[in-house]
Motif scaffolding. Structure first.
Motif, PDB file in Angstrom:
ATOM      1  N   TRP A  44       0.677  -0.966   0.053  1.00  0.00           N
ATOM      2  CA  TRP A  44       0.059   0.034   0.046  1.00  0.00           C
ATOM      3  C   TRP A  44       0.892   1.448  -0.064  1.00  0.00           C
ATOM      4  O   TRP A  44       1.906   1.096   0.720  1.00  0.00           O
ATOM      5  CB  TRP A  44      -0.882   0.104   1.144  1.00  0.00           C
ATOM      6  CG  TRP A  44      -1.785  -1.038   1.437  1.00  0.00           C
ATOM      7  CD1 TRP A  44      -1.858  -2.216   2.017  1.00  0.00           C
ATOM      8  CD2 TRP A  44      -3.123  -1.145   1.043  1.00  0.00           C
ATOM      9  NE1 TRP A  44      -2.852  -2.922   2.107  1.00  0.00           N
ATOM     10  CE2 TRP A  44      -3.830  -2.278   1.461  1.00  0.00           C
ATOM     11  CE3 TRP A  44      -3.978  -0.151   0.115  1.00  0.00           C
ATOM     12  CZ2 TRP A  44      -5.217  -2.609   1.171  1.00  0.00           C
ATOM     13  CZ3 TRP A  44      -5.324  -0.563  -0.193  1.00  0.00           C
ATOM     14  CH2 TRP A  44      -5.786  -1.602   0.203  1.00  0.00           C
ATOM     15  N   ILE A  45       0.612   2.193  -0.704  1.00  0.00           N
ATOM     16  CA  ILE A  45       0.986   3.492  -0.545  1.00  0.00           C
ATOM     17  C   ILE A  45       0.181   4.262   0.526  1.00  0.00           C
ATOM     18  O   ILE A  45      -1.082   4.049   0.302  1.00  0.00           O
ATOM     19  CB  ILE A  45       0.984   4.443  -1.964  1.00  0.00           C
ATOM     20  CG1 ILE A  45       1.679   3.821  -2.934  1.00  0.00           C
ATOM     21  CG2 ILE A  45       1.540   5.770  -1.834  1.00  0.00           C
ATOM     22  CD1 ILE A  45       3.143   3.660  -3.066  1.00  0.00           C
ATOM     23  N   VAL A  46       0.675   4.663   1.540  1.00  0.00           N
ATOM     24  CA  VAL A  46      -0.046   5.264   2.616  1.00  0.00           C
ATOM     25  C   VAL A  46       0.223   6.780   2.861  1.00  0.00           C
ATOM     26  O   VAL A  46       1.470   6.964   2.736  1.00  0.00           O
ATOM     27  CB  VAL A  46       0.478   4.553   3.943  1.00  0.00           C
ATOM     28  CG1 VAL A  46      -0.466   4.916   5.175  1.00  0.00           C
ATOM     29  CG2 VAL A  46       0.278   2.865   3.947  1.00  0.00           C
ATOM     30  N   GLU A  47      -0.812   7.539   2.656  1.00  0.00           N
ATOM     31  CA  GLU A  47      -0.585   8.963   2.881  1.00  0.00           C
ATOM     32  C   GLU A  47      -1.745   9.555   3.898  1.00  0.00           C
ATOM     33  O   GLU A  47      -2.664   9.067   3.952  1.00  0.00           O
ATOM     34  CB  GLU A  47      -1.189   9.658   1.324  1.00  0.00           C
ATOM     35  CG  GLU A  47      -0.248   9.203   0.341  1.00  0.00           C
ATOM     36  CD  GLU A  47      -0.673   9.471  -0.999  1.00  0.00           C
ATOM     37  OE1 GLU A  47      -0.138  10.559  -1.368  1.00  0.00           O
ATOM     38  OE2 GLU A  47      -1.922   8.966  -1.393  1.00  0.00           O
ATOM     39  N   ALA A  48      -1.081  10.343   4.564  1.00  0.00           N
ATOM     40  CA  ALA A  48      -1.902  10.836   5.881  1.00  0.00           C
ATOM     41  C   ALA A  48      -2.045  12.287   5.471  1.00  0.00           C
ATOM     42  O   ALA A  48      -1.070  13.044   5.139  1.00  0.00           O
ATOM     43  CB  ALA A  48      -1.352  10.892   7.209  1.00  0.00           C
ATOM     44  N   GLY A  49      -3.296  12.656   5.456  1.00  0.00           N
ATOM     45  CA  GLY A  49      -3.796  14.219   4.834  1.00  0.00           C
ATOM     46  C   GLY A  49      -3.487  15.052   6.216  1.00  0.00           C
ATOM     47  O   GLY A  49      -3.737  14.796   7.127  1.00  0.00           O
ATOM     48  N   ASP A  50      -3.545  16.353   5.766  1.00  0.00           N
ATOM     49  CA  ASP A  50      -3.288  17.405   6.997  1.00  0.00           C
ATOM     50  C   ASP A  50      -4.637  17.335   7.750  1.00  0.00           C
ATOM     51  O   ASP A  50      -4.646  17.742   8.896  1.00  0.00           O
ATOM     52  CB  ASP A  50      -3.131  18.633   6.307  1.00  0.00           C
ATOM     53  CG  ASP A  50      -1.863  18.773   5.734  1.00  0.00           C
ATOM     54  OD1 ASP A  50      -0.794  18.041   5.964  1.00  0.00           O
ATOM     55  OD2 ASP A  50      -1.616  19.690   4.879  1.00  0.00           O
ATOM     56  N   GLY A  61      -6.233  14.542   8.715  1.00  0.00           N
ATOM     57  CA  GLY A  61      -6.384  13.587   9.377  1.00  0.00           C
ATOM     58  C   GLY A  61      -6.981  12.245   8.676  1.00  0.00           C
ATOM     59  O   GLY A  61      -7.042  11.355   9.371  1.00  0.00           O
ATOM     60  N   THR A  62      -7.200  12.618   7.538  1.00  0.00           N
ATOM     61  CA  THR A  62      -7.767  11.557   6.801  1.00  0.00           C
ATOM     62  C   THR A  62      -6.314  10.455   6.238  1.00  0.00           C
ATOM     63  O   THR A  62      -5.336  11.171   5.921  1.00  0.00           O
ATOM     64  CB  THR A  62      -8.603  11.959   5.428  1.00  0.00           C
ATOM     65  OG1 THR A  62      -9.548  12.839   5.751  1.00  0.00           O
ATOM     66  CG2 THR A  62      -9.001  11.143   4.338  1.00  0.00           C
ATOM     67  N   TRP A  63      -6.767   9.269   6.123  1.00  0.00           N
ATOM     68  CA  TRP A  63      -5.836   8.480   5.790  1.00  0.00           C
ATOM     69  C   TRP A  63      -6.132   7.733   4.387  1.00  0.00           C
ATOM     70  O   TRP A  63      -7.256   7.325   4.260  1.00  0.00           O
ATOM     71  CB  TRP A  63      -5.505   7.054   6.758  1.00  0.00           C
ATOM     72  CG  TRP A  63      -4.833   7.686   7.773  1.00  0.00           C
ATOM     73  CD1 TRP A  63      -5.482   8.184   8.993  1.00  0.00           C
ATOM     74  CD2 TRP A  63      -3.467   7.560   8.005  1.00  0.00           C
ATOM     75  NE1 TRP A  63      -4.395   8.536  10.188  1.00  0.00           N
ATOM     76  CE2 TRP A  63      -3.318   8.025   9.357  1.00  0.00           C
ATOM     77  CE3 TRP A  63      -2.441   7.129   7.454  1.00  0.00           C
ATOM     78  CZ2 TRP A  63      -1.815   8.118  10.164  1.00  0.00           C
ATOM     79  CZ3 TRP A  63      -1.041   7.336   7.935  1.00  0.00           C
ATOM     80  CH2 TRP A  63      -0.631   7.620   9.126  1.00  0.00           C
ATOM     81  N   ARG A  64      -5.201   7.874   3.383  1.00  0.00           N
ATOM     82  CA  ARG A  64      -5.471   7.201   2.094  1.00  0.00           C
ATOM     83  C   ARG A  64      -4.446   6.133   1.959  1.00  0.00           C
ATOM     84  O   ARG A  64      -3.297   6.288   1.890  1.00  0.00           O
ATOM     85  CB  ARG A  64      -5.234   8.456   1.204  1.00  0.00           C
ATOM     86  CG  ARG A  64      -5.454   7.584  -0.359  1.00  0.00           C
ATOM     87  CD  ARG A  64      -5.203   8.928  -1.698  1.00  0.00           C
ATOM     88  NE  ARG A  64      -5.570  10.216  -1.251  1.00  0.00           N
ATOM     89  CZ  ARG A  64      -6.863  10.322  -1.548  1.00  0.00           C
ATOM     90  NH1 ARG A  64      -7.864   9.754  -2.368  1.00  0.00           N
ATOM     91  NH2 ARG A  64      -7.404  11.845  -1.047  1.00  0.00           N
ATOM     92  N   PHE A  65      -5.044   5.001   1.379  1.00  0.00           N
ATOM     93  CA  PHE A  65      -4.407   3.685   1.274  1.00  0.00           C
ATOM     94  C   PHE A  65      -4.470   3.402  -0.290  1.00  0.00           C
ATOM     95  O   PHE A  65      -5.734   3.401  -0.725  1.00  0.00           O
ATOM     96  CB  PHE A  65      -4.791   2.497   2.077  1.00  0.00           C
ATOM     97  CG  PHE A  65      -4.641   2.954   3.289  1.00  0.00           C
ATOM     98  CD1 PHE A  65      -3.470   2.316   4.271  1.00  0.00           C
ATOM     99  CD2 PHE A  65      -5.570   3.457   4.314  1.00  0.00           C
ATOM    100  CE1 PHE A  65      -3.443   2.659   5.587  1.00  0.00           C
ATOM    101  CE2 PHE A  65      -5.562   3.699   5.499  1.00  0.00           C
ATOM    102  CZ  PHE A  65      -4.336   3.127   6.308  1.00  0.00           C
ATOM    103  N   PRO A  68     -11.245  10.948   9.826  1.00  0.00           N
ATOM    104  CA  PRO A  68     -10.814  11.168  11.100  1.00  0.00           C
ATOM    105  C   PRO A  68     -11.881  10.640  12.027  1.00  0.00           C
ATOM    106  O   PRO A  68     -11.718  10.037  13.054  1.00  0.00           O
ATOM    107  CB  PRO A  68     -10.480  12.665  11.218  1.00  0.00           C
ATOM    108  CG  PRO A  68     -10.415  13.395   9.888  1.00  0.00           C
ATOM    109  CD  PRO A  68     -11.010  12.286   8.973  1.00  0.00           C
ATOM    110  N   ALA A  69     -13.464  10.846  11.555  1.00  0.00           N
ATOM    111  CA  ALA A  69     -14.231  10.202  12.279  1.00  0.00           C
ATOM    112  C   ALA A  69     -13.958   8.795  12.580  1.00  0.00           C
ATOM    113  O   ALA A  69     -14.704   8.277  13.391  1.00  0.00           O
ATOM    114  CB  ALA A  69     -15.740  10.496  11.482  1.00  0.00           C
ATOM    115  N   VAL A  70     -13.474   8.015  11.546  1.00  0.00           N
ATOM    116  CA  VAL A  70     -13.261   6.650  11.853  1.00  0.00           C
ATOM    117  C   VAL A  70     -12.073   6.238  12.707  1.00  0.00           C
ATOM    118  O   VAL A  70     -11.982   5.564  13.640  1.00  0.00           O
ATOM    119  CB  VAL A  70     -12.897   5.852  10.502  1.00  0.00           C
ATOM    120  CG1 VAL A  70     -12.672   4.142  10.511  1.00  0.00           C
ATOM    121  CG2 VAL A  70     -14.373   5.840   9.722  1.00  0.00           C
TER     122      VAL A  70
END
Length: 165
Positions: free
Chosen positions: A110-116, A118-122, A137-139
């Motif tokens: 996975w390419i893992v990216e954390a957004g400013d 708080g969202t995580w993108r895989f 972030p709500a999750v």
């Protein structure tokens, strides 16, 4: 003749409640919220179908699978607190953010990216079509992102051509 009418009357009385039930099922299903997820550019890729069929009904222990309206998409949770998945995103190039996640079903890169925000993108790496999973972030305030390993049985339906380097 009277016997025939009586029999027909009993059949109609029994069939009527069942027909009402059949009419109510779509109405009850309409009450289930649909999570808005945009289809990926390559959502019609036939390789997405086995992935979608193998996705779990529950993610992270308590996020139930929800309805989505776009092809090759899935969601778990409710409204703004839903993990979303899209099959058919453009495969990413090599990245230092590539991580291998092992599970009983195999390894998924996975390419893992954390957004400013708080969202995580895989985004899967080395698979075509690629799959994108977004965890807002709500999750993540109540769940670890380790749920990503629970998706491996579905993700591995698309063969990997290149591993993380």
């Amino acid at each position: 003749m009277a016997r025939g009418r009586g029999y027909r009357g009993r059949v109609l009385r029994r069939a009527l409640p069942a027909s009402l039930l059949v009419a109510l099922v779509p109405a009850l299903a309409a009450c289930t919220p649909t999570i808005a997820v945009d289809a990926a550019p390559d959502a019609a890729n036939p390789a997405c179908a086995p992935v979608m069929l193998a996705l779990p009904d529950v993610l992270a222990g308590d996020l139930d699978k929800a309805r989505t309206a776009a092809q090759a998409t899935a969601a778990w949770g409710t409204g703004g607190a839903a993990v979303t998945l899209r099959c058919g995103v453009t495969p990413p190039g090599p990245s230092p953010d590539c991580q291998q996640v092992e599970s009983n079903a195999g390894t998924v890169d996975w390419i893992v990216e954390a957004g400013d925000d708080g969202t995580w993108r895989f985004t899967t790496f080395g698979r075509d079509p690629a799959i994108e999973v977004i965890a807002p972030p709500a999750v993540t305030e109540n769940h670890s992102t380790s749920f990503i390993a629970d998706l491996a049985p579905a993700i591995t339906k698309i063969p990997q051509s290149t591993p993380c380097t």
